[in-house]
Design an enzyme around this catalytic site. Sequence first.
Site, PDB file in Angstrom:
ATOM      1  N   HIS A 105       1.219  13.735  -3.097  1.00  0.00           N
ATOM      2  CA  HIS A 105       0.586  14.873  -3.769  1.00  0.00           C
ATOM      3  C   HIS A 105      -0.266  15.698  -2.794  1.00  0.00           C
ATOM      4  O   HIS A 105      -0.744  15.195  -1.780  1.00  0.00           O
ATOM      5  CB  HIS A 105      -0.297  14.373  -4.910  1.00  0.00           C
ATOM      6  CG  HIS A 105      -1.387  13.459  -4.430  1.00  0.00           C
ATOM      7  ND1 HIS A 105      -2.557  13.923  -3.875  1.00  0.00           N
ATOM      8  CD2 HIS A 105      -1.454  12.119  -4.374  1.00  0.00           C
ATOM      9  CE1 HIS A 105      -3.302  12.908  -3.511  1.00  0.00           C
ATOM     10  NE2 HIS A 105      -2.659  11.788  -3.792  1.00  0.00           N
ATOM     11  N   GLU A 209      -0.734   5.223  -7.934  1.00  0.00           N
ATOM     12  CA  GLU A 209      -1.454   4.773  -6.738  1.00  0.00           C
ATOM     13  C   GLU A 209      -1.909   3.324  -6.920  1.00  0.00           C
ATOM     14  O   GLU A 209      -2.003   2.824  -8.052  1.00  0.00           O
ATOM     15  CB  GLU A 209      -2.663   5.699  -6.494  1.00  0.00           C
ATOM     16  CG  GLU A 209      -3.517   5.373  -5.270  1.00  0.00           C
ATOM     17  CD  GLU A 209      -2.735   5.338  -3.954  1.00  0.00           C
ATOM     18  OE1 GLU A 209      -1.775   4.547  -3.836  1.00  0.00           O
ATOM     19  OE2 GLU A 209      -3.123   6.062  -3.026  1.00  0.00           O
TER      20      GLU A 209
END
Length: 350
Positions: A105, A209
């Site tokens: 990202h 994550e």
Amino acid sequence: MNTLSWVLGACALLASTGVASAHQTHINYTVVPGIFQQDDPTTDASTFNFTASNFGLINRTYPSDSAYSGYTRKTQWQRLSRYISSLNHHAHSNERYSLLFLGRHGEGIHNAAETYYGTPAWNCYWSERDGNNSVVWADAHLTQKGISQALAVNGFWKHLIIDELITPPESYYTSPLYRCLSTANLTFSGLDLPRKHPFVPTIKELFREGISAHTCDRRSNKTYIHASFPTYRFEKAFPEYDPYWTPLHAETSTDQDIRSKKVLDDVFSNDDSTYISVTSHSGEIASLLRVLGHRVFALGTGAALPVLVKATTVQGQGPTTSTEAFASVSTCATAPVATASSCNDCSCCT
Ligand SMILES: *[C@@H]1O[C@H](CO)[C@@H](O)[C@H](O)[C@H]1NC(C)=O
Ligand SMILES: *[C@@H]1O[C@H](CO)[C@@H](O)[C@H](O)[C@H]1NC(C)=O
Ligand SMILES: *[C@@H]1O[C@H](CO)[C@@H](O)[C@H](O)[C@H]1NC(C)=O
Ligand SMILES: *[C@@H]1O[C@H](CO)[C@@H](O)[C@H](O)[C@H]1NC(C)=O
Ligand SMILES: *[C@@H]1O[C@H](CO)[C@@H](O)[C@H](O)[C@H]1NC(C)=O
Ligand SMILES: *[C@@H]1O[C@H](CO)[C@@H](O)[C@H](O)[C@H]1NC(C)=O
């Protein structure tokens, strides 16, 4: 090779040994070397610019070139696609090749806040809060810089599709965290994609994550995600609320690798695409690379890397899958002084 025949190949492997349980096979991943610079030990990840280097694609010939009519007029990406087709065509029934595009990202509000406060104070105090008095970093959104980074990658994909005649992804996956949902949207919107393979990503819980005590790793509820990204699909049985994030506890990296393998196995068992995009995070991509057998290659915010993977279904138990309890995390009760730049653990943060 399509999934059906691939799975049948795996079943044949089972039948031949008379083993009844599907748990007796596992998928082994390896990286096909010599295709991308990122896989070469001499490439320095800290200075590598993937948009300036054609995604790291190495200029070379492939064994399949000679049978590719007019190959001298084809681009490197066209010839790579031809090569991958030939690898799959000649693969054994328990093998397949896929090209993964792993994208991190763009910069999130939590990344900017960590820089602002410094890592020690961020880790032991600020990251456990939802934000400060001016910004929110729980399930962080992108900063303006993060949006620009994702749009730059969108421009790069435009160039790859129009000028380099790359084969674009056939399927898309993303982490459920907002910064990835948003990065994928900005990266793949408005591209001239084949009608057969539109940008409709599937949100998969386990591409998230590494689960830390930081609130930036706690996802939003499903209703909110759906309202924000109405065209995205959820994987089956995606719960309304984050089932994993626990205050002051963190997943171990052993556990993270186990679930990274689990999510890859899930993709490779249910999706016969050869070109697969995954939008995820620095820590999670590092874990995926370990499972794939790729060398360490750290990505900056907004960066991406391609990996040509060979997946082989093999007999026998896979690596251990028993997970450990999340470890508890100690934090500070009060905000550390901003000038404590020399501290590197929580002991100085009282
Ligand atoms: C996967 O295959 C590679 C290459 O054949 C081998 O070195 C490795 O041990 C295998 N790993 C597992 C977990 O089976
Ligand atoms: C990478 O290269 C591109 C040109 O392809 C350039 O626009 C960009 O600024 C470079 N990125 C970095 C971080 O140097
Ligand atoms: C690969 O070839 C292209 C075009 O032929 C060239 O522009 C580029 O510099 C080459 N890349 C490398 C790493 O040699
Ligand atoms: C909150 O954190 C951001 C860093 O992302 C910083 O720019 C801002 O000044 C902080 N606000 C307060 C009230 O401390
Ligand atoms: C998705 O991307 C499009 C095109 O860049 C943009 O107009 C839209 O606002 C984005 N949506 C979200 C929720 O980020
Ligand atoms: C989902 O999250 C949004 C945004 O945080 C919140 O406003 C809403 O009340 C939540 N919905 C449910 C069903 O919990």
